[in-house]
Motif scaffolding. Structure first.
Motif, mmCIF file in Angstrom:
data_model
loop_
_atom_site.group_PDB
_atom_site.id
_atom_site.type_symbol
_atom_site.label_atom_id
_atom_site.label_comp_id
_atom_site.label_asym_id
_atom_site.label_seq_id
_atom_site.Cartn_x
_atom_site.Cartn_y
_atom_site.Cartn_z
ATOM 1 N N LEU A 57 9.237 45.297 37.079
ATOM 2 C CA LEU A 57 8.974 46.561 36.389
ATOM 3 C C LEU A 57 8.157 47.486 37.295
ATOM 4 O O LEU A 57 8.473 48.672 37.429
ATOM 5 C CB LEU A 57 8.223 46.250 35.092
ATOM 6 C CG LEU A 57 8.063 47.343 34.079
ATOM 7 C CD1 LEU A 57 8.059 46.737 32.681
ATOM 8 C CD2 LEU A 57 6.797 48.114 34.283
ATOM 9 N N ILE A 58 7.128 46.951 37.933
ATOM 10 C CA ILE A 58 6.281 47.758 38.818
ATOM 11 C C ILE A 58 7.073 48.264 40.019
ATOM 12 O O ILE A 58 6.989 49.444 40.388
ATOM 13 C CB ILE A 58 5.043 46.952 39.265
ATOM 14 C CG1 ILE A 58 4.094 46.752 38.089
ATOM 15 C CG2 ILE A 58 4.327 47.639 40.433
ATOM 16 C CD1 ILE A 58 2.989 45.743 38.347
ATOM 17 N N ILE A 59 7.859 47.386 40.626
ATOM 18 C CA ILE A 59 8.640 47.797 41.799
ATOM 19 C C ILE A 59 9.665 48.854 41.417
ATOM 20 O O ILE A 59 9.849 49.847 42.126
ATOM 21 C CB ILE A 59 9.315 46.581 42.480
ATOM 22 C CG1 ILE A 59 8.258 45.613 43.019
ATOM 23 C CG2 ILE A 59 10.223 47.042 43.621
ATOM 24 C CD1 ILE A 59 8.818 44.271 43.461
ATOM 25 N N SER A 60 10.332 48.670 40.283
ATOM 26 C CA SER A 60 11.336 49.660 39.869
ATOM 27 C C SER A 60 10.673 50.987 39.499
ATOM 28 O O SER A 60 11.215 52.061 39.786
ATOM 29 C CB SER A 60 12.202 49.128 38.719
ATOM 30 O OG SER A 60 11.437 48.812 37.583
ATOM 31 N N ILE A 70 14.530 44.255 47.357
ATOM 32 C CA ILE A 70 13.497 43.302 46.946
ATOM 33 C C ILE A 70 13.691 42.902 45.490
ATOM 34 O O ILE A 70 13.632 41.714 45.143
ATOM 35 C CB ILE A 70 12.083 43.881 47.199
ATOM 36 C CG1 ILE A 70 11.808 43.924 48.698
ATOM 37 C CG2 ILE A 70 11.015 43.078 46.456
ATOM 38 C CD1 ILE A 70 10.565 44.723 49.075
ATOM 39 N N ILE A 71 13.920 43.883 44.621
ATOM 40 C CA ILE A 71 14.159 43.579 43.205
ATOM 41 C C ILE A 71 15.366 42.657 43.068
ATOM 42 O O ILE A 71 15.310 41.642 42.356
ATOM 43 C CB ILE A 71 14.370 44.859 42.375
ATOM 44 C CG1 ILE A 71 13.132 45.736 42.391
ATOM 45 C CG2 ILE A 71 14.739 44.501 40.923
ATOM 46 C CD1 ILE A 71 13.364 47.143 41.849
ATOM 47 N N PHE A 109 16.925 35.058 43.225
ATOM 48 C CA PHE A 109 16.176 33.829 43.468
ATOM 49 C C PHE A 109 15.718 33.205 42.156
ATOM 50 O O PHE A 109 15.842 31.993 41.948
ATOM 51 C CB PHE A 109 14.980 34.100 44.383
ATOM 52 C CG PHE A 109 14.183 32.869 44.690
ATOM 53 C CD1 PHE A 109 14.685 31.898 45.544
ATOM 54 C CD2 PHE A 109 12.937 32.675 44.118
ATOM 55 C CE1 PHE A 109 13.954 30.754 45.827
ATOM 56 C CE2 PHE A 109 12.194 31.539 44.386
ATOM 57 C CZ PHE A 109 12.701 30.569 45.247
ATOM 58 N N PHE A 110 15.197 34.015 41.269
ATOM 59 C CA PHE A 110 14.726 33.497 39.994
ATOM 60 C C PHE A 110 15.880 32.931 39.171
ATOM 61 O O PHE A 110 15.775 31.845 38.607
ATOM 62 C CB PHE A 110 14.002 34.593 39.203
ATOM 63 C CG PHE A 110 13.257 34.036 38.027
ATOM 64 C CD1 PHE A 110 11.969 33.546 38.182
ATOM 65 C CD2 PHE A 110 13.832 33.993 36.774
ATOM 66 C CE1 PHE A 110 11.278 33.015 37.109
ATOM 67 C CE2 PHE A 110 13.146 33.466 35.695
ATOM 68 C CZ PHE A 110 11.864 32.978 35.866
ATOM 69 N N SER A 111 16.992 33.665 39.127
ATOM 70 C CA SER A 111 18.129 33.259 38.289
ATOM 71 C C SER A 111 18.822 32.004 38.798
ATOM 72 O O SER A 111 19.268 31.173 38.002
ATOM 73 C CB SER A 111 19.147 34.393 38.210
ATOM 74 O OG SER A 111 18.582 35.516 37.597
ATOM 75 N N PHE A 112 18.938 31.886 40.118
ATOM 76 C CA PHE A 112 19.745 30.799 40.661
ATOM 77 C C PHE A 112 18.935 29.682 41.321
ATOM 78 O O PHE A 112 19.511 28.664 41.703
ATOM 79 C CB PHE A 112 20.773 31.360 41.650
ATOM 80 C CG PHE A 112 21.768 32.256 40.983
ATOM 81 C CD1 PHE A 112 22.758 31.737 40.168
ATOM 82 C CD2 PHE A 112 21.692 33.634 41.135
ATOM 83 C CE1 PHE A 112 23.666 32.561 39.522
ATOM 84 C CE2 PHE A 112 22.604 34.472 40.492
ATOM 85 C CZ PHE A 112 23.589 33.930 39.685
ATOM 86 N N ALA A 113 17.621 29.863 41.459
ATOM 87 C CA ALA A 113 16.796 28.811 42.058
ATOM 88 C C ALA A 113 15.677 28.366 41.110
ATOM 89 O O ALA A 113 15.610 27.200 40.733
ATOM 90 C CB ALA A 113 16.214 29.277 43.392
ATOM 91 N N VAL A 114 14.814 29.290 40.718
ATOM 92 C CA VAL A 114 13.634 28.926 39.944
ATOM 93 C C VAL A 114 13.988 28.384 38.558
ATOM 94 O O VAL A 114 13.581 27.276 38.203
ATOM 95 C CB VAL A 114 12.659 30.117 39.821
ATOM 96 C CG1 VAL A 114 11.489 29.776 38.902
ATOM 97 C CG2 VAL A 114 12.147 30.522 41.192
ATOM 98 N N ALA A 115 14.726 29.143 37.784
ATOM 99 C CA ALA A 115 15.018 28.730 36.402
ATOM 100 C C ALA A 115 15.792 27.408 36.340
ATOM 101 O O ALA A 115 15.373 26.487 35.628
ATOM 102 C CB ALA A 115 15.747 29.845 35.662
#
Length: 131
Positions: free
Chosen positions: A53-56, A12-13, A19-25
């Motif tokens: 942070l919470i998931i890790s 999940i992390i 997704f954030f690095s290659f889609a959202v940003a």
């Protein structure tokens, strides 16, 4: 069964980060003007970091609960600490440098945040490969 949860949370992390690095940003800066893109990124980055942070942290607790202090435990610990540093140290510096027109310091600190992100992704892949 509970060890399987470590695999799921690690995945999940990694998925969130990719997704954030290659889609959202990249999409943000493609479709929003600079002012709105900055505002959006400043609003979403803390959520991104806190969520990961919470998931890790939860994943580390599972490692501790089952008494698994393998290499994967320490790699997840590094990932967790890098989220703490990125959110509570690096992001405020990046925002401050940008706001004060310190472009060289902004570029260096932004590069450092990208490098940390890449290291975390690499460590997550290592954990998954070692599971």
């Amino acid at each position: 069964m509970i060890e399987q949860l470590i695999l799921y949370l690690t995945s999940i992390i990694l998925g969130i980060m990719l997704f954030f690095s290659f889609a959202v940003a990249p999409t943000t800066f493609k479709f929003l003007d600079e002012k709105n893109a900055r505002s959006f990124i400043r609003g979403i980055f803390p959520i991104y970091y806190i969520l990961n942070l919470i998931i890790s942290f939860f994943t580390l607790l599972i490692f501790i609960y089952i008494g698994n202090f393998s290499l994967n435990f320490y790699l997840m610990g590094i990932i967790f600490l890098l989220f703490v540093i990125s959110n509570f140290v690096l992001m405020p510096l990046i925002n401050n440098f940008r706001d004060n027109g310190q472009e060289k310091k902004f570029k260096i600190s932004h590069f450092l945040s990208v490098l940390i992100n890449f290291i975390q992704i690499s460590l997550l892949i290592a954990i998954l490969a070692n599971t």
